[in-house]
Design an enzyme around this catalytic site. Structure first.
Site, mmCIF file in Angstrom:
data_model
loop_
_atom_site.group_PDB
_atom_site.id
_atom_site.type_symbol
_atom_site.label_atom_id
_atom_site.label_comp_id
_atom_site.label_asym_id
_atom_site.label_seq_id
_atom_site.Cartn_x
_atom_site.Cartn_y
_atom_site.Cartn_z
ATOM 1 N N GLY A 146 -1.597 -6.564 0.516
ATOM 2 C CA GLY A 146 -2.713 -6.920 1.382
ATOM 3 C C GLY A 146 -2.150 -7.522 2.654
ATOM 4 O O GLY A 146 -1.102 -8.187 2.613
ATOM 5 N N ASP A 181 2.126 -5.530 9.342
ATOM 6 C CA ASP A 181 2.261 -6.863 8.742
ATOM 7 C C ASP A 181 3.689 -7.374 8.865
ATOM 8 O O ASP A 181 3.921 -8.566 9.097
ATOM 9 C CB ASP A 181 1.848 -6.827 7.271
ATOM 10 C CG ASP A 181 0.449 -6.264 7.076
ATOM 11 O OD1 ASP A 181 -0.425 -6.546 7.912
ATOM 12 O OD2 ASP A 181 0.248 -5.524 6.089
ATOM 13 N N ASP A 227 4.057 -2.482 -0.147
ATOM 14 C CA ASP A 227 3.405 -3.139 0.990
ATOM 15 C C ASP A 227 4.306 -4.116 1.723
ATOM 16 O O ASP A 227 4.171 -4.303 2.929
ATOM 17 C CB ASP A 227 2.177 -3.921 0.493
ATOM 18 C CG ASP A 227 0.927 -3.065 0.412
ATOM 19 O OD1 ASP A 227 -0.058 -3.415 1.073
ATOM 20 O OD2 ASP A 227 0.938 -2.061 -0.317
#
Length: 342
Positions: free
Chosen positions: A34, A283, A319
């Protein structure tokens, strides 16, 4: 050591093995990820004091999600436990001229149904210096928009720096909803992170003579975008990541950082990427930028570190960015040979 708090949803990622399509696969790999959690992991890997705040169920899958962060040293002590389900996203990796596909299954997740009174921001921000969130979080519902607003107010009251990655997601809300919410939230933000599409989608601010699908970028246009954003919201810094998409495998990757006080527009070098996994690339840039600014790097050095960190993330499955400061500095310093380390 500076302490950074990030806030958002941690989801279960389900992905077909290799480059299979959803319709042909009969088994999947799972992991967790996330946007804001990915930033926290990057910062923890750089040796920073990073905490992640979310809401997760108290059952085994929720605990597995918490454990996925603990293993990298992220502080999970302020995570709220409750609710029934962990949000899920299905990721189909693109190849050659076929783009990646992401399908969300996050409705009624524990985080999506979180309530403002569940988060004690005064306690969460005790000893903290920096707060980071993304535009994905307020897109999950009016309750999350309110929670983000309360977090920003509490952070400002403590004179913390606030960063936000605009991260517009059309599958979560429309442009009108995004503009209304982010116009209010961005007034609290010190460091804004965007890409070649977000500023246009959220605020209608567009770089002239840019063709992101054809790989054509106009540096002068992005200077204008950054200045318009800073003038509108009073940002101290505006970072814009610049992706030249040649195929799902091959991208050009660079960024610009605008230092408002110095009126300096610094462009990084461009990396020619052969992509293993592009999820979390932005990110990784955010984590690298926050680290750079907190450790006192100048504007040019900060954008070079952030872009190098993100370039390395594109070589890592999953991720999160699994790299060290020394690896990033080596690439930022010019060694992109990929030679074996002995």
């Amino acid at each position: 050591m500076a302490k950074i708090v990030t806030f958002g949803e941690l989801m279960l990622r389900l992905q077909p093995y290799h480059y299979e399509r959803f319709v042909q696969c009969d088994h999947v790999a799972f992991s967790f990820g996330g946007g804001e959690a990915n930033v926290a992991v990057s910062l923890a890997n750089y040796g920073m004091d990073a905490a992640f705040v979310t809401k997760l169920p108290a059952h085994a899958i929720g605990q597995a999600a918490v454990n996925s962060l603990r293993r990298y040293g992220v502080d999970t002590t302020k995570i709220v436990r409750g609710g029934d389900r962990v949000g899920i996203y299905f990721n189909e990796k693109g190849a050659s001229q076929r783009g990646s596909v992401c399908i969300y299954d996050r409705a009624h997740s524990a985080f999506g149904e979180a309530k403002p009174e569940e988060f004690d921001w005064d306690a969460i921000f005790e000893g903290a210096d920096w707060f980071h969130f993304t535009g994905i979080t307020p897109a999950l519902g009016e309750n999350l928009e309110e929670i983000c607003r309360e977090a920003c107010k509490a952070a400002k009251a403590r004179k913390m720096k606030i960063s936000c990655d605009l991260n517009y997601r059309s599958k979560l809300w429309n442009r009108e909803q995004a503009r209304k919410a982010m116009t209010e939230l961005c007034r609290y933000v010190d460091v804004c992170i965007s890409n070649e599409e977000d500023a246009k989608d959220v605020f209608g601010i567009e770089a002239e003579a840019a063709d992101i699908c054809g790989g054509k970028l106009n540096h002068q246009g992005y200077k204008s975008v950054a200045k318009q954003l800073a003038d509108k919201f009073g940002f101290e810094m505006v970072a814009i990541t610049l992706r030249e998409s040649h195929s799902a495998f091959d991208n050009g990757w660079s960024a610009m950082l605008y230092n408002v006080a110095k009126n300096a527009f610094c462009f990084s070098k461009t990396y020619d990427l052969h992509i293993i996994d592009r999820v979390g690339g932005g990110d990784a840039f955010g984590g690298g930028l926050i680290y750079s600014l907190l450790t006192g790097k100048d504007t040019q050095s900060a954008v070079e570190f952030a872009v190098a960190a993100s370039a390395l993330k594109h070589s890592v499955e999953g991720d999160c960015n699994m790299v060290t400061v020394s690896e990033v500095e080596k690439l930022a310093g010019g060694d992109g040979s990929g030679r074996i380390q002995r």
